[in-house]
Design a protein around this motif. Structure first.
Motif, PDB file in Angstrom:
ATOM      1  N   GLU A  64      -6.569  -1.818  14.448  1.00  0.00           N
ATOM      2  CA  GLU A  64      -6.422  -2.053  13.008  1.00  0.00           C
ATOM      3  C   GLU A  64      -5.846  -0.837  12.272  1.00  0.00           C
ATOM      4  O   GLU A  64      -4.940  -0.968  11.455  1.00  0.00           O
ATOM      5  CB  GLU A  64      -7.771  -2.450  12.412  1.00  0.00           C
ATOM      6  CG  GLU A  64      -7.676  -2.935  10.985  1.00  0.00           C
ATOM      7  CD  GLU A  64      -8.977  -3.542  10.502  1.00  0.00           C
ATOM      8  OE1 GLU A  64      -9.169  -3.548   9.273  1.00  0.00           O
ATOM      9  OE2 GLU A  64      -9.792  -4.000  11.320  1.00  0.00           O
ATOM     10  N   ASN A  65      -6.352   0.357  12.560  1.00  0.00           N
ATOM     11  CA  ASN A  65      -5.845   1.554  11.881  1.00  0.00           C
ATOM     12  C   ASN A  65      -4.390   1.841  12.235  1.00  0.00           C
ATOM     13  O   ASN A  65      -3.602   2.238  11.383  1.00  0.00           O
ATOM     14  CB  ASN A  65      -6.727   2.766  12.196  1.00  0.00           C
ATOM     15  CG  ASN A  65      -8.075   2.669  11.526  1.00  0.00           C
ATOM     16  OD1 ASN A  65      -8.221   2.049  10.471  1.00  0.00           O
ATOM     17  ND2 ASN A  65      -9.085   3.257  12.135  1.00  0.00           N
ATOM     18  N   TYR A  70       2.507  -0.696   9.293  1.00  0.00           N
ATOM     19  CA  TYR A  70       3.031  -1.494   8.181  1.00  0.00           C
ATOM     20  C   TYR A  70       3.273  -0.651   6.930  1.00  0.00           C
ATOM     21  O   TYR A  70       4.211  -0.900   6.182  1.00  0.00           O
ATOM     22  CB  TYR A  70       2.101  -2.667   7.872  1.00  0.00           C
ATOM     23  CG  TYR A  70       2.134  -3.728   8.948  1.00  0.00           C
ATOM     24  CD1 TYR A  70       3.319  -4.363   9.295  1.00  0.00           C
ATOM     25  CD2 TYR A  70       0.979  -4.097   9.626  1.00  0.00           C
ATOM     26  CE1 TYR A  70       3.360  -5.329  10.287  1.00  0.00           C
ATOM     27  CE2 TYR A  70       1.012  -5.069  10.616  1.00  0.00           C
ATOM     28  CZ  TYR A  70       2.201  -5.678  10.934  1.00  0.00           C
ATOM     29  OH  TYR A  70       2.242  -6.634  11.912  1.00  0.00           O
ATOM     30  N   SER A  71       2.454   0.361   6.717  1.00  0.00           N
ATOM     31  CA  SER A  71       2.647   1.245   5.555  1.00  0.00           C
ATOM     32  C   SER A  71       3.991   1.963   5.607  1.00  0.00           C
ATOM     33  O   SER A  71       4.599   2.223   4.569  1.00  0.00           O
ATOM     34  CB  SER A  71       1.513   2.271   5.476  1.00  0.00           C
ATOM     35  OG  SER A  71       0.289   1.626   5.216  1.00  0.00           O
ATOM     36  N   GLU A 102      -9.086  -8.338   2.478  1.00  0.00           N
ATOM     37  CA  GLU A 102      -8.131  -7.236   2.515  1.00  0.00           C
ATOM     38  C   GLU A 102      -6.829  -7.755   3.108  1.00  0.00           C
ATOM     39  O   GLU A 102      -6.833  -8.469   4.106  1.00  0.00           O
ATOM     40  CB  GLU A 102      -8.684  -6.110   3.384  1.00  0.00           C
ATOM     41  CG  GLU A 102      -7.697  -5.004   3.636  1.00  0.00           C
ATOM     42  CD  GLU A 102      -8.171  -4.033   4.712  1.00  0.00           C
ATOM     43  OE1 GLU A 102      -7.668  -2.903   4.711  1.00  0.00           O
ATOM     44  OE2 GLU A 102      -9.004  -4.412   5.560  1.00  0.00           O
ATOM     45  N   TYR A 103      -5.716  -7.431   2.481  1.00  0.00           N
ATOM     46  CA  TYR A 103      -4.414  -7.820   2.990  1.00  0.00           C
ATOM     47  C   TYR A 103      -3.388  -6.794   2.534  1.00  0.00           C
ATOM     48  O   TYR A 103      -3.698  -5.893   1.758  1.00  0.00           O
ATOM     49  CB  TYR A 103      -4.037  -9.247   2.552  1.00  0.00           C
ATOM     50  CG  TYR A 103      -4.031  -9.434   1.045  1.00  0.00           C
ATOM     51  CD1 TYR A 103      -2.845  -9.393   0.338  1.00  0.00           C
ATOM     52  CD2 TYR A 103      -5.216  -9.657   0.343  1.00  0.00           C
ATOM     53  CE1 TYR A 103      -2.828  -9.556  -1.044  1.00  0.00           C
ATOM     54  CE2 TYR A 103      -5.212  -9.812  -1.023  1.00  0.00           C
ATOM     55  CZ  TYR A 103      -4.017  -9.770  -1.717  1.00  0.00           C
ATOM     56  OH  TYR A 103      -4.008  -9.921  -3.078  1.00  0.00           O
ATOM     57  N   PHE A 104      -2.181  -6.909   3.035  1.00  0.00           N
ATOM     58  CA  PHE A 104      -1.107  -5.988   2.685  1.00  0.00           C
ATOM     59  C   PHE A 104       0.041  -6.768   2.050  1.00  0.00           C
ATOM     60  O   PHE A 104       0.330  -7.890   2.462  1.00  0.00           O
ATOM     61  CB  PHE A 104      -0.589  -5.255   3.930  1.00  0.00           C
ATOM     62  CG  PHE A 104      -1.418  -4.070   4.326  1.00  0.00           C
ATOM     63  CD1 PHE A 104      -0.891  -2.796   4.256  1.00  0.00           C
ATOM     64  CD2 PHE A 104      -2.725  -4.225   4.752  1.00  0.00           C
ATOM     65  CE1 PHE A 104      -1.651  -1.693   4.622  1.00  0.00           C
ATOM     66  CE2 PHE A 104      -3.496  -3.145   5.117  1.00  0.00           C
ATOM     67  CZ  PHE A 104      -2.955  -1.868   5.045  1.00  0.00           C
ATOM     68  N   GLN A 163      -1.894  -1.804   0.728  1.00  0.00           N
ATOM     69  CA  GLN A 163      -3.169  -2.490   0.864  1.00  0.00           C
ATOM     70  C   GLN A 163      -3.612  -3.067  -0.473  1.00  0.00           C
ATOM     71  O   GLN A 163      -3.526  -2.401  -1.504  1.00  0.00           O
ATOM     72  CB  GLN A 163      -4.200  -1.486   1.373  1.00  0.00           C
ATOM     73  CG  GLN A 163      -5.464  -2.066   1.857  1.00  0.00           C
ATOM     74  CD  GLN A 163      -6.321  -1.003   2.543  1.00  0.00           C
ATOM     75  OE1 GLN A 163      -6.149   0.188   2.334  1.00  0.00           O
ATOM     76  NE2 GLN A 163      -7.241  -1.446   3.362  1.00  0.00           N
ATOM     77  N   LYS A 220      -2.250  -0.642  10.295  1.00  0.00           N
ATOM     78  CA  LYS A 220      -2.152  -0.275   8.872  1.00  0.00           C
ATOM     79  C   LYS A 220      -1.124   0.836   8.683  1.00  0.00           C
ATOM     80  O   LYS A 220      -0.303   0.788   7.770  1.00  0.00           O
ATOM     81  CB  LYS A 220      -3.516   0.163   8.332  1.00  0.00           C
ATOM     82  CG  LYS A 220      -4.477  -0.986   8.149  1.00  0.00           C
ATOM     83  CD  LYS A 220      -5.830  -0.486   7.670  1.00  0.00           C
ATOM     84  CE  LYS A 220      -6.797  -1.640   7.521  1.00  0.00           C
ATOM     85  NZ  LYS A 220      -8.112  -1.194   7.037  1.00  0.00           N
ATOM     86  N   LYS A 221      -1.163   1.822   9.539  1.00  0.00           N
ATOM     87  CA  LYS A 221      -0.200   2.928   9.467  1.00  0.00           C
ATOM     88  C   LYS A 221       1.218   2.412   9.722  1.00  0.00           C
ATOM     89  O   LYS A 221       2.162   2.784   9.016  1.00  0.00           O
ATOM     90  CB  LYS A 221      -0.570   4.010  10.484  1.00  0.00           C
ATOM     91  CG  LYS A 221       0.320   5.222  10.436  1.00  0.00           C
ATOM     92  CD  LYS A 221      -0.130   6.281  11.436  1.00  0.00           C
ATOM     93  CE  LYS A 221       0.825   7.458  11.410  1.00  0.00           C
ATOM     94  NZ  LYS A 221       0.492   8.460  12.415  1.00  0.00           N
ATOM     95  N   ASP A 246      -1.861 -10.046   6.967  1.00  0.00           N
ATOM     96  CA  ASP A 246      -3.214  -9.608   7.268  1.00  0.00           C
ATOM     97  C   ASP A 246      -3.115  -8.672   8.462  1.00  0.00           C
ATOM     98  O   ASP A 246      -2.381  -8.956   9.403  1.00  0.00           O
ATOM     99  CB  ASP A 246      -4.115 -10.780   7.638  1.00  0.00           C
ATOM    100  CG  ASP A 246      -4.308 -11.754   6.485  1.00  0.00           C
ATOM    101  OD1 ASP A 246      -4.327 -11.306   5.331  1.00  0.00           O
ATOM    102  OD2 ASP A 246      -4.426 -12.965   6.756  1.00  0.00           O
ATOM    103  N   VAL A 247      -3.845  -7.584   8.406  1.00  0.00           N
ATOM    104  CA  VAL A 247      -3.878  -6.662   9.535  1.00  0.00           C
ATOM    105  C   VAL A 247      -5.089  -7.050  10.373  1.00  0.00           C
ATOM    106  O   VAL A 247      -6.213  -6.750  10.013  1.00  0.00           O
ATOM    107  CB  VAL A 247      -3.981  -5.199   9.059  1.00  0.00           C
ATOM    108  CG1 VAL A 247      -4.127  -4.266  10.232  1.00  0.00           C
ATOM    109  CG2 VAL A 247      -2.766  -4.841   8.228  1.00  0.00           C
TER     110      VAL A 247
END
Length: 159
Positions: A129-130, A136-137, A150-152, A143, A133-134, A96-97
């Motif tokens: 948060e943003n 972990y991507s 929402e999770y990754f 996502q 997300k970047k 989770d982010v």
């Protein structure tokens, strides 16, 4: 990829990760649920993993880089080790982010069990948060949505 049960792969992944880090804490329900806290990079980065032998995903619950060691590449190096090891053992991961909740680390920072605010995140120099997300991507996490949740997730890459 190693052919084994989920539980064997999870424990194999952790055993391999312990070649790069030091076990700080281990908790189990006595059954299939396990949690490991591992310190990497000489204690600069702490990662908490959770697994259940019947859940197809190992949960990367928390990754903390202590303030004096942030923005020096330690978390990126550790994430690469984690992802390479997950690939080796054929382990899918999820996370989770959420920079707003850092349960037991908040007390160490003097904030008690308070929910994090954007101002506190900025003051503590924690990724928002943003940014998370970047981050972990970059390591292959994608996502996913399940209703409002929402999770990754990251599936193992073939070697």
């Amino acid at each position: 990829m190693v052919v084994a049960t989920l539980g064997e792969r999870y424990r194999g992944m952790i055993k391999t990760l312990l070649q790069f880090g030091k076990l700080i804490d281990y908790r189990t329900s006595g059954g299939s649920d396990n949690e490991w806290d591992i310190a990497f990079e000489g204690g600069r980065v702490i990662v908490k993993f959770e697994s259940d032998d019947f859940d197809p995903f190992m949960n990367l619950y928390e990754i903390i880089t202590f303030p004096q060691h942030r923005k020096k590449g330690y978390a990126s190096k550790v994430m690469k080790i984690i992802c390479d090891t997950a690939d080796l053992w054929g382990v899918s991961m999820e996370l989770d982010v959420n920079p707003h909740e850092m349960p037991y680390r908040l007390q160490e920072a003097g904030y008690g069990k308070t929910r994090m605010t954007p101002e506190m995140i900025e003051k503590m120099d924690i990724m928002n948060e943003n940014q998370l997300k970047k981050f972990y991507s970059q390591f292959g996490f994608e996502q996913e949505f399940d209703g409002d949740l929402e999770y990754f997730v990251r599936y193992p890459m073939t070697l």
